[in-house]
Design an enzyme around this catalytic site. Sequence first.
Site, PDB file in Angstrom:
ATOM      1  CG  ASP A  82      -0.173   0.213   2.515  1.00  0.00           C
ATOM      2  OD1 ASP A  82       0.632  -0.678   2.867  1.00  0.00           O
ATOM      3  OD2 ASP A  82      -0.363   1.246   3.178  1.00  0.00           O
ATOM      4  CG  ASP A  85       3.426  -0.765   4.767  1.00  0.00           C
ATOM      5  OD1 ASP A  85       3.108  -1.166   3.621  1.00  0.00           O
ATOM      6  OD2 ASP A  85       2.617  -0.212   5.531  1.00  0.00           O
ATOM      7  CE1 TYR A 233      -4.408   2.587   4.642  1.00  0.00           C
ATOM      8  CE2 TYR A 233      -2.927   0.792   5.216  1.00  0.00           C
ATOM      9  CZ  TYR A 233      -3.174   1.977   4.550  1.00  0.00           C
ATOM     10  OH  TYR A 233      -2.180   2.565   3.803  1.00  0.00           O
ATOM     11  CD  GLU A 488       4.100   5.337   4.467  1.00  0.00           C
ATOM     12  OE1 GLU A 488       4.360   4.115   4.430  1.00  0.00           O
ATOM     13  OE2 GLU A 488       3.514   5.872   5.433  1.00  0.00           O
TER      14      GLU A 488
END
Length: 507
Positions: A82, A85, A233, A488
């Site tokens: 995603d 990571d 999430y 990120e």
Amino acid sequence: MSKIMCTSYLSGVLILAWMSTMTAAQNSGSHNYADALSKCLMFFEGQRSGKLPPSQRITWRKDSGLKDGSDVGIDLVGGYYDAGDNVKFNFPMAFTTTMLSWSVLEFGQLMGSELPHALEAIRWGSDYLLKSTSVPDSVVGVVGDPNGDHTCWERPEDMTTPRTTYVVNKEKPGSEVAAETAAALAASSMVFKDSDKFYSASLLNRSIQVFEFADKYRGSYNDSIGEGACPFYCDFSGYKDELLWGAAWLYKATKIPQYWDYVKNNIQFLGPTVVRNINGILVASLTGDVTEFGWDSKHAGINILVSQWVMTDPNNANPFIPKADQLVCSILPQSPAQKSVTYSPGGLLFKPGGSNLQHSTSLSFLLMAYAGYMKASNKVIDCGNNFVVTPASLVNFTKGQVDYILGSNPLGMSYMVGYGKKFPQKIHHRGSVNPSMENHLQQMQCHEGDLYFKSNDPNPNILVGAIVGGPAEDDTFEDSRSNVQQSEPTTYINAPFVGVLANFLKG
């Protein structure tokens, strides 16, 4: 996804922000939207998990996660990481696939030579989602132990942390991840309807099955898979919006009345309040059903999607068109309506929380799509006080957001890696930060990458096309791997931007 703006917010400030946006765009000259689109799509190749194809263009990435799903006896190789990571979170991944598909459905005819890359990006996601739904009444929610993964700064090719598979089923339901998966499968089935009929039919049939499971066995994956979902999430908006979102996409794909009836009969049950986790604090938004859109909340997206087929249908226009109009009026700086967003001095749209550019790209997509529907229906929006919104004004507003992201901002900084002369050099991304396997063939253990994370040097591997979280609300940007919210990149920032960029290729 934000709390209600204070009613005393000065309209003059909003107008100044609007003027700043326009001035920045004018001073910057035009951007190369074709180059930006190409890079935006290339980013997804850098996020791939699984066995990489010979056509792979980001060559410092290599095969990874080749045993995913082995703990539950399912082939789960593939899909996307995603963000920075090495976890495959199916909820945001499905949303990413939905938005890539919507981008092609709306603007694919404008993509030219980039269309095959867009289709490839969609298929990489939809292939994996088919695998994730291969067991009846069961949907994979996450692959990879998030807590274990986040303790290590290691390349995806080296993963030593558990590749745990988290699954929702009849006993432990997860309606939001299942319904979003159904939406992604339905949307992607439309993309391949003409080019690969068999594949399209497979996607659509699976979407129907998965939606039935999501609706029949209701519950939140927050509860069912626990630490696999939260705090990474968590679903804060509830799963009803995903059920309506999935049904709307199935109606668009099939034209079967039962799905449209489902949306109409259940839209009233979408509460006016959306709860978000803002830096650890739960915040309620009373206009959530109108202004929220992203991987967590589909409220505004439902209204815009449905508006395409009800805009000229008085019998079915309510409540979708009024709410879509309210979204527009709550965003445009010059509108007298109560605002759902704020603006930086340089003109960038803001909502509370991290990774702000996800809001700018996703809301820009909705406005761009709505502008097309309005133009086709000769519609304008009256926001009050004689402020009328035309399709052209929505396009102009969106262009300001796009140009800001690409470098027309106070810092002259492109927030898309590899685009322009100045862009983030130290993004929060494991594969980009650690030395590539071409330069360091030996496996790196859990904490061997810490040295590279703490380094002041630019990342050795350029993740072309990655759009980072973006600047602070005062237009400042800390190019630091430690500032995760700003540095990120995520797939769900890039996905809606694909469609927005394509729209500007028409000249």
